[in-house]
Design a protein around this motif. Structure first.
Motif, PDB file in Angstrom:
ATOM      1  N   LEU A  41       0.851  -1.185   0.000  1.00 48.05           N
ATOM      2  CA  LEU A  41       0.000   0.000   0.000  1.00 48.05           C
ATOM      3  C   LEU A  41       0.890   1.239   0.000  1.00 48.05           C
ATOM      4  O   LEU A  41       2.037   1.188   0.455  1.00 48.05           O
ATOM      5  CB  LEU A  41      -0.917   0.023   1.227  1.00 48.05           C
ATOM      6  CG  LEU A  41      -2.071  -0.978   1.293  1.00 48.05           C
ATOM      7  CD1 LEU A  41      -2.852  -0.803   2.591  1.00 48.05           C
ATOM      8  CD2 LEU A  41      -3.006  -0.865   0.096  1.00 48.05           C
ATOM      9  N   ARG A  42       0.341   2.334  -0.500  1.00 49.34           N
ATOM     10  CA  ARG A  42       1.067   3.599  -0.441  1.00 49.34           C
ATOM     11  C   ARG A  42       0.061   4.733  -0.315  1.00 49.34           C
ATOM     12  O   ARG A  42      -1.110   4.595  -0.707  1.00 49.34           O
ATOM     13  CB  ARG A  42       1.934   3.799  -1.676  1.00 49.34           C
ATOM     14  CG  ARG A  42       1.165   4.055  -2.953  1.00 49.34           C
ATOM     15  CD  ARG A  42       2.096   4.079  -4.150  1.00 49.34           C
ATOM     16  NE  ARG A  42       1.392   4.484  -5.361  1.00 49.34           N
ATOM     17  CZ  ARG A  42       1.396   5.721  -5.863  1.00 49.34           C
ATOM     18  NH1 ARG A  42       2.066   6.683  -5.247  1.00 49.34           N
ATOM     19  NH2 ARG A  42       0.752   6.016  -6.966  1.00 49.34           N
ATOM     20  N   LYS A  43       0.506   5.844   0.239  1.00 46.74           N
ATOM     21  CA  LYS A  43      -0.349   7.011   0.364  1.00 46.74           C
ATOM     22  C   LYS A  43      -0.247   7.859  -0.899  1.00 46.74           C
ATOM     23  O   LYS A  43       0.847   8.084  -1.417  1.00 46.74           O
ATOM     24  CB  LYS A  43       0.064   7.852   1.576  1.00 46.74           C
ATOM     25  CG  LYS A  43      -0.678   7.528   2.858  1.00 46.74           C
ATOM     26  CD  LYS A  43      -0.334   8.541   3.935  1.00 46.74           C
ATOM     27  CE  LYS A  43      -1.108   8.228   5.215  1.00 46.74           C
ATOM     28  NZ  LYS A  43      -0.783   9.207   6.296  1.00 46.74           N
ATOM     29  N   ASN A  44      -1.402   8.331  -1.368  1.00 46.33           N
ATOM     30  CA  ASN A  44      -1.388   9.216  -2.522  1.00 46.33           C
ATOM     31  C   ASN A  44      -1.346  10.675  -2.067  1.00 46.33           C
ATOM     32  O   ASN A  44      -1.262  10.960  -0.865  1.00 46.33           O
ATOM     33  CB  ASN A  44      -2.584   8.945  -3.446  1.00 46.33           C
ATOM     34  CG  ASN A  44      -3.921   9.194  -2.765  1.00 46.33           C
ATOM     35  OD1 ASN A  44      -4.018   9.939  -1.782  1.00 46.33           O
ATOM     36  ND2 ASN A  44      -4.974   8.574  -3.285  1.00 46.33           N
ATOM     37  N   GLN A  45      -1.434  11.592  -3.008  1.00 44.90           N
ATOM     38  CA  GLN A  45      -1.309  13.017  -2.702  1.00 44.90           C
ATOM     39  C   GLN A  45      -2.453  13.557  -1.855  1.00 44.90           C
ATOM     40  O   GLN A  45      -2.353  14.636  -1.255  1.00 44.90           O
ATOM     41  CB  GLN A  45      -1.228  13.814  -4.004  1.00 44.90           C
ATOM     42  CG  GLN A  45      -2.441  13.615  -4.919  1.00 44.90           C
ATOM     43  CD  GLN A  45      -2.287  14.335  -6.236  1.00 44.90           C
ATOM     44  OE1 GLN A  45      -1.395  15.148  -6.400  1.00 44.90           O
ATOM     45  NE2 GLN A  45      -3.155  14.029  -7.192  1.00 44.90           N
ATOM     46  N   HIS A  46      -3.549  12.792  -1.789  1.00 43.05           N
ATOM     47  CA  HIS A  46      -4.697  13.216  -0.988  1.00 43.05           C
ATOM     48  C   HIS A  46      -4.693  12.593   0.408  1.00 43.05           C
ATOM     49  O   HIS A  46      -5.643  12.775   1.162  1.00 43.05           O
ATOM     50  CB  HIS A  46      -6.001  12.839  -1.708  1.00 43.05           C
ATOM     51  CG  HIS A  46      -6.103  13.399  -3.094  1.00 43.05           C
ATOM     52  ND1 HIS A  46      -6.193  14.751  -3.350  1.00 43.05           N
ATOM     53  CD2 HIS A  46      -6.104  12.776  -4.304  1.00 43.05           C
ATOM     54  CE1 HIS A  46      -6.260  14.948  -4.654  1.00 43.05           C
ATOM     55  NE2 HIS A  46      -6.204  13.776  -5.260  1.00 43.05           N
ATOM     56  N   GLY A  47      -3.640  11.834   0.710  1.00 40.96           N
ATOM     57  CA  GLY A  47      -3.538  11.224   2.020  1.00 40.96           C
ATOM     58  C   GLY A  47      -4.325   9.930   2.166  1.00 40.96           C
ATOM     59  O   GLY A  47      -4.442   9.388   3.266  1.00 40.96           O
ATOM     60  N   GLU A  48      -4.851   9.428   1.049  1.00 42.67           N
ATOM     61  CA  GLU A  48      -5.567   8.153   1.077  1.00 42.67           C
ATOM     62  C   GLU A  48      -4.632   7.032   0.628  1.00 42.67           C
ATOM     63  O   GLU A  48      -3.587   7.276   0.010  1.00 42.67           O
ATOM     64  CB  GLU A  48      -6.795   8.215   0.167  1.00 42.67           C
ATOM     65  CG  GLU A  48      -7.865   9.181   0.658  1.00 42.67           C
ATOM     66  CD  GLU A  48      -9.149   9.066  -0.142  1.00 42.67           C
ATOM     67  OE1 GLU A  48      -9.092   8.604  -1.313  1.00 42.67           O
ATOM     68  OE2 GLU A  48     -10.214   9.435   0.396  1.00 42.67           O
ATOM     69  N   TYR A  49      -5.030   5.806   0.935  1.00 39.69           N
ATOM     70  CA  TYR A  49      -4.205   4.655   0.604  1.00 39.69           C
ATOM     71  C   TYR A  49      -4.654   4.031  -0.713  1.00 39.69           C
ATOM     72  O   TYR A  49      -5.851   3.990  -1.042  1.00 39.69           O
ATOM     73  CB  TYR A  49      -4.271   3.610   1.720  1.00 39.69           C
ATOM     74  CG  TYR A  49      -3.623   4.073   3.002  1.00 39.69           C
ATOM     75  CD1 TYR A  49      -2.245   3.934   3.196  1.00 39.69           C
ATOM     76  CD2 TYR A  49      -4.374   4.671   4.017  1.00 39.69           C
ATOM     77  CE1 TYR A  49      -1.640   4.371   4.362  1.00 39.69           C
ATOM     78  CE2 TYR A  49      -3.778   5.116   5.187  1.00 39.69           C
ATOM     79  CZ  TYR A  49      -2.409   4.960   5.350  1.00 39.69           C
ATOM     80  OH  TYR A  49      -1.808   5.401   6.513  1.00 39.69           O
ATOM     81  N   GLU A  50      -3.688   3.548  -1.461  1.00 41.90           N
ATOM     82  CA  GLU A  50      -3.957   2.820  -2.695  1.00 41.90           C
ATOM     83  C   GLU A  50      -2.910   1.724  -2.839  1.00 41.90           C
ATOM     84  O   GLU A  50      -1.932   1.690  -2.088  1.00 41.90           O
ATOM     85  CB  GLU A  50      -3.939   3.754  -3.901  1.00 41.90           C
ATOM     86  CG  GLU A  50      -2.642   4.511  -4.083  1.00 41.90           C
ATOM     87  CD  GLU A  50      -2.712   5.536  -5.206  1.00 41.90           C
ATOM     88  OE1 GLU A  50      -1.660   5.774  -5.831  1.00 41.90           O
ATOM     89  OE2 GLU A  50      -3.800   6.092  -5.460  1.00 41.90           O
TER      90      GLU A  50
END
Length: 255
Positions: free
Chosen positions: A53-62
């Motif tokens: 998993l990684r955090k995107n620019q919006h602070g959500e996980y993907e």
């Protein structure tokens, strides 16, 4: 009862959510799993540290790049011939006819594997042999499932030269056959590559849902013109293609 690792199961439950969601906030993951906040938080941290998993620019996980790496490894290690061969052997035993595996190579189809029939009267096709995509059931099934742009580009530049007495040389008719083949999930040819020979072919799809090969049964035309046996032949060929596709990671409720 089999022993299970609850930590792994919980981690997989979180990852499963990302099949349906491109990205999720921590709060949303907690809500969807129904697990305690501290448990989910620890799981997500571990999955993030592992690259799953990684955090995107919006602070959500993907999903993280680890999946891309593992996916490429799986893809590179899946040998289409190795995967298809047991299914091809089973199909040959079921129908008694020769079975071919074919892939696209530029504007041609190349035969990469074959199971020969035991019957004395047979149609010769050798491994390494090539054929134009417009002629014969197995090459044509590759053409039928190409992208619309690639198919149109091919049809605009190819000359439909006759190879045998039944080769389709009219582009309007060929387009009709291609559309029908894509809709039905199989195609049939008679005397297109060899006079007095017939074939039935179906598409093999990869894990991305794209055509990667075709499988066909081939034999003398008189053995394929029987209205009583033809539906069974079609059913078994499409079934074999479906089975190989699934082994390659393709998932679908319809074929």
């Amino acid at each position: 009862m089999k022993e299970t690792n609850t930590t792994v199961i919980k981690a997989m439950a979180i990852l499963e959510l990302f099949k349906a969601h491109r990205s999720l906030s921590l709060k949303k993951v907690i809500h969807l799993t129904g697990s305690p906040k501290t448990t989910v938080y620890r799981m997500i941290l571990s999955l993030e540290e592992s690259g799953f998993l990684r955090k995107n620019q919006h602070g959500e996980y993907e999903l993280g790049f680890a999946f891309l790496e593992f996916g490429q490894l799986v893809k590179s290690r899946l040998d289409i011939r190795q995967v298809a061969l047991p299914v091809m052997m089973k199909l040959k035993e079921e129908l008694g006819e020769a079975v071919n595996l074919i892939v696209r190579e530029g504007n041609e189809a190349i035969y990469v594997e074959k199971i020969e029939t035991d019957k004395p009267v047979r149609v010769y096709t050798g491994i390494g042999r090539t054929a134009p995509l417009y002629a014969g059931a197995c090459p044509r099934i590759l053409l039928a499932h190409m992208s619309q742009d690639d198919q149109e580009k091919y049809l605009n530049q190819v000359n439909l030269n006759p190879i045998a007495s039944g080769t389709i040389t009219d582009k309007v008719k060929l387009i009709e056959v291609l559309q029908e083949s894509k809709h039905s999930g199989y195609t049939i040819s008679h005397s297109e590559l060899h006079d007095d020979s017939s074939a039935i072919a179906a598409p093999i799809m990869n894990y991305e849902g794209e055509i990667c090969a075709g499988i066909s049964v081939v034999g003398p035309e008189n053995r394929f013109r029987n209205s009583e046996t033809l539906p069974h032949f079609i059913q078994q060929v499409t079934k074999a293609a479906y089975e190989i596709s699934n082994l390659l990671g393709w998932e679908s409720n319809t074929y």
